[in-house]
Design a protein around this motif. Structure first.
Motif, short mmCIF file in Angstrom:
data_model
loop_
_atom_site.label_atom_id
_atom_site.label_comp_id
_atom_site.label_asym_id
_atom_site.label_seq_id
_atom_site.Cartn_x
_atom_site.Cartn_y
_atom_site.Cartn_z
N ASN A 156 -1.93 6.04 3.56
CA ASN A 156 -3.02 5.16 3.13
C ASN A 156 -4.26 5.40 4.00
O ASN A 156 -4.64 4.55 4.83
CB ASN A 156 -2.58 3.70 3.22
CG ASN A 156 -3.59 2.75 2.66
OD1 ASN A 156 -4.47 3.12 1.89
ND2 ASN A 156 -3.49 1.48 3.05
N ALA A 159 0.86 -1.18 0.00
CA ALA A 159 0.00 0.00 0.00
C ALA A 159 0.89 1.23 0.00
O ALA A 159 2.09 1.16 0.30
CB ALA A 159 -0.92 0.01 1.23
N TYR A 160 0.30 2.36 -0.38
CA TYR A 160 1.02 3.63 -0.27
C TYR A 160 1.27 3.94 1.20
O TYR A 160 0.50 3.57 2.08
CB TYR A 160 0.23 4.76 -0.91
CG TYR A 160 0.06 4.62 -2.41
CD1 TYR A 160 1.11 4.93 -3.27
CD2 TYR A 160 -1.14 4.16 -2.95
CE1 TYR A 160 0.96 4.79 -4.65
CE2 TYR A 160 -1.29 4.01 -4.32
CZ TYR A 160 -0.24 4.33 -5.17
OH TYR A 160 -0.39 4.17 -6.52
#
Length: 214
Positions: free
Chosen positions: A78, A74-75
């Motif tokens: 998030n 994930a970034y």
């Protein structure tokens, strides 16, 4: 007609001879299960590491009652808690390779990697690595070390000897000091002057009184 018994015997003999060892099919060797671990872990990549190209992911998933495992990313920022699948891993691994992550398909940025293991009872355990910097298309920033302050050597302190106390200086003689003889002489002189003054006053009063009578 004679039957070719010798031919039959030859065929039977050929069938009885074992094949060469290299012609025999090797039996599969059963693989032993990996040693169990107490918790899920990711050993590579490391936190804050720069990633380029295809990156090997290593870790441990061999928990008791292991069912399956999956790798997601994930970034770093998030807020929606959105994760993207890298690979689902069925066999349990103890400190070994889990998958290969092709980071060239990602936009350069900072990411989080997560490993989730599902047990046979449906419960899950996970581990994650933060701060992974994907830098395939942008320059890799140089980490600037924090400035260190050099220690300034202290100046040697000179040993000081105790300061001697000042010697008291005798005070000068008081000019107003009188000795007993001087005091007696002063008293006598004063008494004589007082007597003389009273005598003079007595004479003046006597003279004035005589003048009034006349």
């Amino acid at each position: 007609m004679l039957r070719p018994y010798w031919l039959l015997n030859l065929c039977a003999l050929a069938l009885a001879v074992p094949l060469p060892a290299r012609a025999q099919e090797a039996a599969p060797t059963p693989t032993s299960p990996p040693p169990l671990v107490s918790r899920v872990s990711l050993s590579a990549p490391a936190p804050n590491q720069v990633l380029q190209g295809v990156v090997a992911i290593r870790g441990s998933t061999a928990l008791q009652d292991f069912a399956s495992a999956e790798l997601t990313f994930a970034y770093e920022n998030n807020p929606t808690d959105t994760w993207f699948l890298i690979q689902e891993a069925a066999p349990a691994v103890s400190d070994g390779d889990l998958a290969e992550w092709d980071t060239t398909t990602l936009t350069d940025g900072t990411y989080t990697l997560r490993l989730t293991v599902t047990l046979q009872d449906g419960s899950q355990q996970s581990a994650q690595v933060n701060g992974l910097r994907v830098r395939n298309y942008t320059p890799v920033e140089t980490d600037t070390p924090a400035p260190t302050r050099e220690a300034t050597p202290l100046a040697p302190v000179a040993s000081s000897s105790p300061t001697p106390l000042p010697t008291p200086t005798p005070l000068p003689t008081n000019p107003a000091h009188f000795t007993s003889s001087q005091l007696s002489s002063s008293v006598a002189s004063g008494g004589i002057a007082a007597i003389g003054l009273f005598a003079l006053l007595g004479l003046l009063f006597a003279a004035r009184a005589k003048r009034y009578r006349e």
